[in-house]
Write a protein that holds these residues in place. Structure first.
Motif, PDB file in Angstrom:
ATOM      1  N   VAL A   1      18.607   7.175   6.685  1.00  0.00           N
ATOM      2  CA  VAL A   1      17.534   8.167   6.601  1.00  0.00           C
ATOM      3  C   VAL A   1      16.770   8.139   7.922  1.00  0.00           C
ATOM      4  N   HIS A   2      16.671   9.291   8.554  1.00  0.00           N
ATOM      5  CA  HIS A   2      15.957   9.416   9.816  1.00  0.00           C
ATOM      6  C   HIS A   2      14.576  10.008   9.549  1.00  0.00           C
ATOM      7  N   ILE A   3      13.554   9.366  10.115  1.00  0.00           N
ATOM      8  CA  ILE A   3      12.181   9.835   9.956  1.00  0.00           C
ATOM      9  C   ILE A   3      11.702  10.365  11.307  1.00  0.00           C
TER      10      ILE A   3
ATOM     11  N   PHE B   1       0.757   4.130  12.816  1.00  0.00           N
ATOM     12  CA  PHE B   1       0.760   5.384  12.062  1.00  0.00           C
ATOM     13  C   PHE B   1       1.336   5.097  10.685  1.00  0.00           C
ATOM     14  N   ARG B   2       0.657   5.552   9.638  1.00  0.00           N
ATOM     15  CA  ARG B   2       1.037   5.220   8.267  1.00  0.00           C
ATOM     16  C   ARG B   2       1.696   6.418   7.599  1.00  0.00           C
ATOM     17  N   ILE B   3       2.870   6.174   7.011  1.00  0.00           N
ATOM     18  CA  ILE B   3       3.684   7.224   6.405  1.00  0.00           C
ATOM     19  C   ILE B   3       3.878   6.904   4.926  1.00  0.00           C
ATOM     20  N   PRO B   4       3.579   7.839   4.032  1.00  0.00           N
ATOM     21  CA  PRO B   4       3.800   7.576   2.599  1.00  0.00           C
ATOM     22  C   PRO B   4       5.265   7.218   2.325  1.00  0.00           C
ATOM     23  N   ALA B   5       5.475   6.082   1.656  1.00  0.00           N
ATOM     24  CA  ALA B   5       6.835   5.594   1.416  1.00  0.00           C
ATOM     25  C   ALA B   5       7.594   6.429   0.403  1.00  0.00           C
ATOM     26  N   ASP B   6       6.890   7.257  -0.384  1.00  0.00           N
ATOM     27  CA  ASP B   6       7.617   8.060  -1.370  1.00  0.00           C
ATOM     28  C   ASP B   6       8.444   9.164  -0.736  1.00  0.00           C
ATOM     29  N   LEU B   7       8.341   9.338   0.585  1.00  0.00           N
ATOM     30  CA  LEU B   7       9.247  10.256   1.272  1.00  0.00           C
ATOM     31  C   LEU B   7      10.700   9.825   1.132  1.00  0.00           C
ATOM     32  N   LEU B   8      10.915   8.538   0.834  1.00  0.00           N
ATOM     33  CA  LEU B   8      12.281   8.023   0.709  1.00  0.00           C
ATOM     34  C   LEU B   8      12.852   8.221  -0.691  1.00  0.00           C
ATOM     35  N   ASP B   9      12.041   8.665  -1.641  1.00  0.00           N
ATOM     36  CA  ASP B   9      12.493   8.720  -3.028  1.00  0.00           C
ATOM     37  C   ASP B   9      13.697   9.644  -3.225  1.00  0.00           C
ATOM     38  N   ALA B  10      13.787  10.700  -2.438  1.00  0.00           N
ATOM     39  CA  ALA B  10      14.887  11.661  -2.612  1.00  0.00           C
ATOM     40  C   ALA B  10      16.162  11.236  -1.888  1.00  0.00           C
TER      41      ALA B  10
ATOM     42  N   ARG C   1       0.816  -1.212   0.000  1.00  0.00           N
ATOM     43  CA  ARG C   1       0.000   0.000   0.000  1.00  0.00           C
ATOM     44  C   ARG C   1       0.854   1.269   0.000  1.00  0.00           C
ATOM     45  N   ASN C   2       2.126   1.128  -0.377  1.00  0.00           N
ATOM     46  CA  ASN C   2       3.045   2.272  -0.433  1.00  0.00           C
ATOM     47  C   ASN C   2       3.093   3.017   0.903  1.00  0.00           C
ATOM     48  N   ARG C   3       3.097   2.255   1.984  1.00  0.00           N
ATOM     49  CA  ARG C   3       3.113   2.852   3.309  1.00  0.00           C
ATOM     50  C   ARG C   3       4.224   2.255   4.161  1.00  0.00           C
ATOM     51  N   LEU C   4       4.937   3.120   4.863  1.00  0.00           N
ATOM     52  CA  LEU C   4       5.765   2.703   5.979  1.00  0.00           C
ATOM     53  C   LEU C   4       4.879   2.714   7.223  1.00  0.00           C
ATOM     54  N   LEU C   5       5.040   1.725   8.081  1.00  0.00           N
ATOM     55  CA  LEU C   5       4.243   1.632   9.295  1.00  0.00           C
ATOM     56  C   LEU C   5       5.097   2.030  10.489  1.00  0.00           C
TER      57      LEU C   5
ATOM     58  N   VAL D   1       5.761  15.058   8.567  1.00  0.00           N
ATOM     59  CA  VAL D   1       6.759  13.987   8.554  1.00  0.00           C
ATOM     60  C   VAL D   1       7.994  14.489   7.830  1.00  0.00           C
ATOM     61  N   VAL D   2       9.146  14.345   8.473  1.00  0.00           N
ATOM     62  CA  VAL D   2      10.391  14.883   7.931  1.00  0.00           C
ATOM     63  C   VAL D   2      11.403  13.750   7.791  1.00  0.00           C
ATOM     64  N   ALA D   3      12.003  13.641   6.602  1.00  0.00           N
ATOM     65  CA  ALA D   3      13.074  12.677   6.344  1.00  0.00           C
ATOM     66  C   ALA D   3      14.381  13.430   6.201  1.00  0.00           C
ATOM     67  N   THR D   4      15.389  13.032   6.973  1.00  0.00           N
ATOM     68  CA  THR D   4      16.703  13.676   6.891  1.00  0.00           C
ATOM     69  C   THR D   4      17.777  12.640   6.612  1.00  0.00           C
TER      70      THR D   4
END
Length: 419
Positions: free
Chosen positions: A413-415, A396-405, A356-360, A372-375
């Motif tokens: 990568v820290h979330i 809590f569901r996080i869109p996985a496309d945050l990792l694309d960059a 479902r393109n989600r990180l849990l 949600v911030v990815a560093t």
């Protein structure tokens, strides 16, 4: 003197006949040339849903409402119709020296060697002893699983007045089970400032079932011999304590994965979940060994576990065919406060996105509309404001496309979440 073991060689072995394991079996059985064998220590397949006698199952995977028992029967029937072999009463106790599964059954000892192994062992609630609640040790203290097993499978009675510790989704399931047993819930408690379950469940529960909920409170002592007579509750804001009469106490939530087989195999465990570390293809760090379901994210709903089973089946097929070998280029995903854990914890170049393109993830602080911030290497690589809350007590569901960059080879990568 050694005990002889019968050797079995299925193409795929799956440990756990809950939603994740059965959905994986359903997908794999028609697609592989050999046997898909499902092993489960219980006497009946279907997992936890089989003794959750209320609706709400199957929404995301089957797109319709089922009761827990109906959902369990559906998953078992689907796996068997697909050609999977399910062996119940079969407890996997460890690993042989050459990587096989050691299994104890009523018929004797087995050693199961498969080209791929899926561990879908699920999770369990921590009992009162693990939560360090002092006081007497009387009868009438349960976890939700123990309660449901007692009421729905063995048709036993419990007490007349219950206090439930926790206000997660499973806590309201405990309320319904108690009602079926003729036991009133006189109080539900939560240490958090808000009820943990979704309002869709908690509001009707509080109003329709007339269950009072006390937030910012905790159980400090259980009183009674030989049966529960009361619990002592502390208000976390004022420190005031009072006793609530009851004869039944149910500890709900506070999940821990059934990780014994992973520890015995020496597989890497996530310090947050205590389950195995997997990538988005649900591979562990041992080739040919996969994991799926609530052993990875304790604990999400049964339908999400089933979708894990669908995801892991595709990865197993790739492994069996020698396709899509895991890339050495990967990114480790780290949960920063207020996140406790995030799953999956590894993303490899070329891999599929998670189900479902989600990180849990699991959070320890309520944030209504979190950012949600990815560093990576201290630099923000992506951020997104979400339209749903982050709340303790539910995934809590996080869109996985945050990792694309993010870029492999440039650090973890820290979330994190910000207001």
């Amino acid at each position: 003197m050694s005990t002889a073991r019968t050797r079995l060689t299925p193409k795929v072995a799956i440990v756990g006949a809950g939603p994740a394991g059965l959905r994986a079996a359903q997908e794999l059985a028609p697609a592989v040339s050999g046997e898909v064998l499902v092993l489960d220590r219980e006497q009946q397949a279907g997992g936890i849903p089989r003794h959750c006698d209320h609706p709400g199952f199957g929404i995301r995977d089957l797109h319709r409402f089922h009761s827990g028992p109906n959902y369990a029967r559906h998953t078992v029937d689907s796996a068997e119709r697909a050609g999977a072999v399910i062996r119940t009463g079969s407890m996997v106790t460890g690993w042989s020296s050459d990587g096989g599964l050691e299994v104890t059954t009523p018929e004797g000892l087995l050693e199961v060697h498969a080209e791929a192994i899926v561990l879908a062992t699920g999770a369990r609630e921590r009992p009162r002893t693990a939560r360090m609640v002092p006081g007497d040790r009387p009868d009438g203290v349960y976890t939700t699983g123990q309660l449901q097993n007692l009421v729905h499978l063995h048709h036993q009675k419990v007490g007349g007045k219950a206090v439930i510790v926790g206000s997660e989704l499973v806590s309201w399931s405990a309320v319904l089970t108690l009602r079926d047993a003729g036991c009133d819930t006189v109080l539900m408690t939560s240490e958090h400032p808000k009820v943990e379950a979704y309002a869709l469940f908690s509001v009707p529960g509080r109003l329709g079932l007339r269950v009072p909920v006390r937030t910012r409170s905790k159980i400090t002592r259980i009183i009674g011999k030989p049966r529960v007579e009361a619990v002592e509750i502390e208000d976390l804001g004022t420190g005031r304590r009072d006793a609530v009469p009851c004869d039944t106490v149910v500890f709900t939530g506070d999940w821990i994965p059934d990780n014994e087989l992973f520890r015995a195999a020496g597989l890497e465990l996530d310090p947050g979940t205590l389950g195995p570390v997997v990538d988005t293809e649900l591979r562990t760090d041992r080739p040919g060994v996969f994991a799926a379901g609530n052993v990875l994210h304790p604990v999400d709903t049964a339908d999400i576990a089933a979708l894990d089973g669908e995801q892991v089946a595709a990865s197993v097929l790739d492994h069996l065919r020698g396709e899509r070998r895991p890339s050495e280029k990967s990114i480790r995903i780290i949960a920063d406060e207020p996140l406790r854990w995030i799953s999956p914890a590894v993303r490899r170049v070329g891999d599929r996105r998670p189900a479902r393109n989600r990180l849990l993830a699991w959070v320890d602080e309520y944030i209504a509309f979190p950012r949600v911030v990815a560093t990576q290497n201290g630099q923000v690589v992506a951020e997104k404001r979400l339209a749903w809350p982050a709340a303790p007590g539910r995934v809590f569901r996080i869109p996985a496309d945050l990792l694309d960059a993010a870029r492999p080879g440039e650090g973890d990568v820290h979330i994190s979440l910000r207001r």
